[in-house]
Design a protein around this motif. Structure first.
Motif, PDB file in Angstrom:
ATOM      1  N   ARG A  11       0.869  -1.169   0.000  1.00 47.02           N
ATOM      2  CA  ARG A  11       0.000   0.000   0.000  1.00 47.02           C
ATOM      3  C   ARG A  11       0.907   1.220   0.000  1.00 47.02           C
ATOM      4  O   ARG A  11       1.921   1.235   0.679  1.00 47.02           O
ATOM      5  N   SER A  12       0.530   2.231  -0.738  1.00 40.61           N
ATOM      6  CA  SER A  12       1.348   3.443  -0.655  1.00 40.61           C
ATOM      7  C   SER A  12       0.496   4.692  -0.806  1.00 40.61           C
ATOM      8  O   SER A  12      -0.633   4.640  -1.304  1.00 40.61           O
ATOM      9  N   ASP A  49       2.162  24.663  -5.319  1.00 41.41           N
ATOM     10  CA  ASP A  49       2.601  24.619  -6.716  1.00 41.41           C
ATOM     11  C   ASP A  49       4.014  25.190  -6.861  1.00 41.41           C
ATOM     12  O   ASP A  49       4.745  24.847  -7.784  1.00 41.41           O
ATOM     13  N   ASP A  50       4.361  26.102  -5.966  1.00 45.56           N
ATOM     14  CA  ASP A  50       5.683  26.727  -6.051  1.00 45.56           C
ATOM     15  C   ASP A  50       6.714  26.043  -5.168  1.00 45.56           C
ATOM     16  O   ASP A  50       7.865  25.873  -5.552  1.00 45.56           O
ATOM     17  N   LEU A  51       6.299  25.706  -3.935  1.00 44.36           N
ATOM     18  CA  LEU A  51       7.232  25.122  -2.977  1.00 44.36           C
ATOM     19  C   LEU A  51       6.527  23.996  -2.234  1.00 44.36           C
ATOM     20  O   LEU A  51       5.470  24.236  -1.639  1.00 44.36           O
ATOM     21  N   CYS A  52       7.093  22.797  -2.262  1.00 48.57           N
ATOM     22  CA  CYS A  52       6.465  21.759  -1.442  1.00 48.57           C
ATOM     23  C   CYS A  52       7.415  20.614  -1.156  1.00 48.57           C
ATOM     24  O   CYS A  52       8.464  20.469  -1.788  1.00 48.57           O
ATOM     25  N   THR A  53       7.007  19.826  -0.153  1.00 52.02           N
ATOM     26  CA  THR A  53       7.676  18.554   0.097  1.00 52.02           C
ATOM     27  C   THR A  53       6.790  17.484  -0.488  1.00 52.02           C
ATOM     28  O   THR A  53       5.581  17.469  -0.241  1.00 52.02           O
ATOM     29  N   HIS A  54       7.376  16.636  -1.275  1.00 49.77           N
ATOM     30  CA  HIS A  54       6.638  15.535  -1.878  1.00 49.77           C
ATOM     31  C   HIS A  54       7.095  14.271  -1.149  1.00 49.77           C
ATOM     32  O   HIS A  54       8.267  13.937  -1.143  1.00 49.77           O
ATOM     33  N   THR A  55       6.152  13.583  -0.520  1.00 48.49           N
ATOM     34  CA  THR A  55       6.502  12.389   0.258  1.00 48.49           C
ATOM     35  C   THR A  55       5.711  11.198  -0.237  1.00 48.49           C
ATOM     36  O   THR A  55       4.499  11.305  -0.447  1.00 48.49           O
ATOM     37  N   THR A  56       6.384  10.088  -0.425  1.00 47.57           N
ATOM     38  CA  THR A  56       5.679   8.845  -0.729  1.00 47.57           C
ATOM     39  C   THR A  56       6.025   7.841   0.360  1.00 47.57           C
ATOM     40  O   THR A  56       7.203   7.642   0.675  1.00 47.57           O
ATOM     41  N   ILE A  57       4.986   7.272   0.954  1.00 43.78           N
ATOM     42  CA  ILE A  57       5.227   6.253   1.982  1.00 43.78           C
ATOM     43  C   ILE A  57       4.587   4.958   1.501  1.00 43.78           C
ATOM     44  O   ILE A  57       3.411   4.947   1.119  1.00 43.78           O
ATOM     45  N   THR A 140      -2.957   8.227   6.835  1.00 46.08           N
ATOM     46  CA  THR A 140      -3.773   7.704   5.735  1.00 46.08           C
ATOM     47  C   THR A 140      -3.568   6.188   5.595  1.00 46.08           C
ATOM     48  O   THR A 140      -4.529   5.428   5.478  1.00 46.08           O
ATOM     49  N   LEU A 141      -2.313   5.771   5.654  1.00 40.23           N
ATOM     50  CA  LEU A 141      -2.025   4.342   5.490  1.00 40.23           C
ATOM     51  C   LEU A 141      -2.566   3.503   6.645  1.00 40.23           C
ATOM     52  O   LEU A 141      -3.228   2.493   6.444  1.00 40.23           O
ATOM     53  N   PHE A 142      -2.282   3.935   7.860  1.00 35.78           N
ATOM     54  CA  PHE A 142      -2.640   3.110   9.014  1.00 35.78           C
ATOM     55  C   PHE A 142      -4.096   3.271   9.439  1.00 35.78           C
ATOM     56  O   PHE A 142      -4.653   2.391  10.069  1.00 35.78           O
ATOM     57  N   GLU A 143      -4.684   4.423   9.141  1.00 32.72           N
ATOM     58  CA  GLU A 143      -6.067   4.640   9.591  1.00 32.72           C
ATOM     59  C   GLU A 143      -7.086   4.507   8.459  1.00 32.72           C
ATOM     60  O   GLU A 143      -8.271   4.696   8.683  1.00 32.72           O
ATOM     61  N   ASP A 144      -6.593   4.271   7.262  1.00 35.58           N
ATOM     62  CA  ASP A 144      -7.507   4.121   6.128  1.00 35.58           C
ATOM     63  C   ASP A 144      -8.364   5.341   5.859  1.00 35.58           C
ATOM     64  O   ASP A 144      -9.574   5.243   5.653  1.00 35.58           O
TER      65      ASP A 144
END
Ligand code: DP6
Length: 405
Positions: A11-12, A49-57, A140-144
């Protein structure tokens, strides 16, 4: 189960969150472990859109252990605060009544990939966007919670990652309450003030001399001015909220600049003192006041977090003139690298430049006494208010859900 009826084995979730700029600063904790702030704070979330942290778990029974990749590089170990978040989400999940599917997640390891779309040299604290992203991803992952709801667990995780991260969970203008430290909320959405622009001037991209965490601890232990500051915060937030409601730039600026100055005075009153502002910062503070005076209205406001680089607020109609002022007082030493950069960013990022801007900068400059500072400005970033985190959940190859928080 997937189409062929096998159990989902991976799951990601991917999430994008932006940094926030404190208009009324959070400084000092009542409890260091739980990150309970001494005062309420108020911020503006920047445009993702200009500045962000993109995280994939992602989580999978196939992963051998938890791993963290920063800018695509596998880190030797998980940072201490990130480990807290992982321990906490597993502790909370294990306490819930779980069905078999969920129960198995507890034994799965996770892989966290984090990437910033803004240069780490920009002087912007990335911990707020980083930890808000990880908190949303893990909850999101653990609590659905695929609809992107900010749950109490999500807020808790963001906060124990970094206090200010709890404010990056929402777009627009956000308040974090000291009387209810589990709570941050959007006071006004980004649409409240569409003309408001943020200009970040990077005078120095080196890391700060002392972390906010250590410095604020020293302040609470040594500064008496700090205690006076605490008495006035709630009133200031009320006034600021009203100024934003009325889109009253004059009052907005007044409150924001004074809070920044008071915060840095409190840092100076800390013993040994904490000094985040440098000569360029001070030069710029004077420049802004002289510019506003010469203009006979407040056109620009500054605020400084724990660093020497100003975050400026300005309405769209004055932006061109302000950039001309910046070019005049902070010319590039070699080539025209930074001037070109301003031009590019203007064209790319702010398409609706106001054609009616009257360029009377020459008249204004005559009344400004500050010296020209050649080659001192490293970078200029233009942005606006953001609408908040974006999230994409992926359970199997064939199930994709997208939502906006
Ligand atoms: C000056 O949130 O970085 O930017 O909770 O210890 O992680 P920790 O501190 P952090 O402090 C931010 C301080 C500030 C003001 C603000 O963002 O409100």
């Amino acid at each position: 189960p997937t189409k062929d009826n096998s159990i989902v084995q991976k799951r990601s979730v991917s999430c994008r969150t932006a940094p926030n700029i404190a208009l009324i600063k959070y400084w000092g904790k009542r409890n260091d472990e739980l990150i309970i702030p001494e005062n309420s704070s108020y911020s503006i979330t920047l445009s993702e859109d200009d500045l962000c942290t993109h995280t994939t778990i992602s989580m999978s029974p196939e992963y051998k252990c938890d791993t963290f990749y920063y800018e695509n590089v596998k880190q030797k170990e998980i940072p201490k605060r990130m480990q807290h978040l992982l321990d906490e989400i597993r502790r909370r999940t294990s306490k819930r009544k779980l069905d078999n599917d969920h129960f198995s997640y507890l034994n799965w390891s996770v892989e966290i990939h984090s990437h910033n779309t803004f240069p780490s040299s920009s002087g912007l604290a990335s911990s707020a966007s980083a930890y808000s992203s990880i908190a949303i991803g893990l909850s999101t992952l653990f609590e659905d919670t695929e609809d992107g709801t900010i749950t109490p667990t999500c807020s808790y995780l963001a906060r124990i990652g970094s206090g200010s991260a709890i404010r990056s969970l929402y777009g627009g203008f956000v308040q974090w309450y000291h009387k209810d430290p589990a709570l941050s909320e959007c006071m006004y959405p980004a649409e409240q003030w569409p003309e408001l622009r943020i200009v970040i001037l990077v005078f120095n991209s080196k890391t700060k001399p002392i972390s906010s965490t250590d410095a604020m601890k020293r302040t609470t232990q040594t500064s008496s001015l700090y205690k006076e500051r605490l008495k006035t915060i709630d009133e200031k937030i009320e006034q600021l909220n009203l100024a934003i409601k009325k889109r009253d730039f004059e009052n907005f600026s007044n409150i924001v600049m004074r809070d920044s100055n008071q915060f840095h005075a409190v840092c100076m009153d800390t013993y040994p003192p904490v000094m985040y502002l440098n000569d360029q910062s001070k030069h710029f503070i004077q420049l802004v006041h002289e510019y506003n005076n010469a203009s006979k209205i407040t056109k620009v406001a500054y605020t400084f977090d724990a660093g020497p680089n100003p975050f400026c607020f300005i309405l769209q109609q004055h932006l061109d003139e302000f950039l001309d002022l910046i070019k005049y007082f902070y010319p590039a030493q070699t080539q025209h690298r930074f001037h070109d950069q301003i031009k590019t960013m203007k064209l790319n990022r702010i398409p609706t430049m106001c054609a009616e801007t009257v360029n009377n900068i020459d008249n204004i400059i005559k009344n400004i006494k500050q010296p020209i500072q050649s080659g001192k400005l490293e970078q200029v970033i233009l942005t606006k208010i953001g609408t908040g985190p974006k999230i994409v959940v992926q359970k199997t190859d064939d199930t994709l859900a997208t939502s906006s928080l």
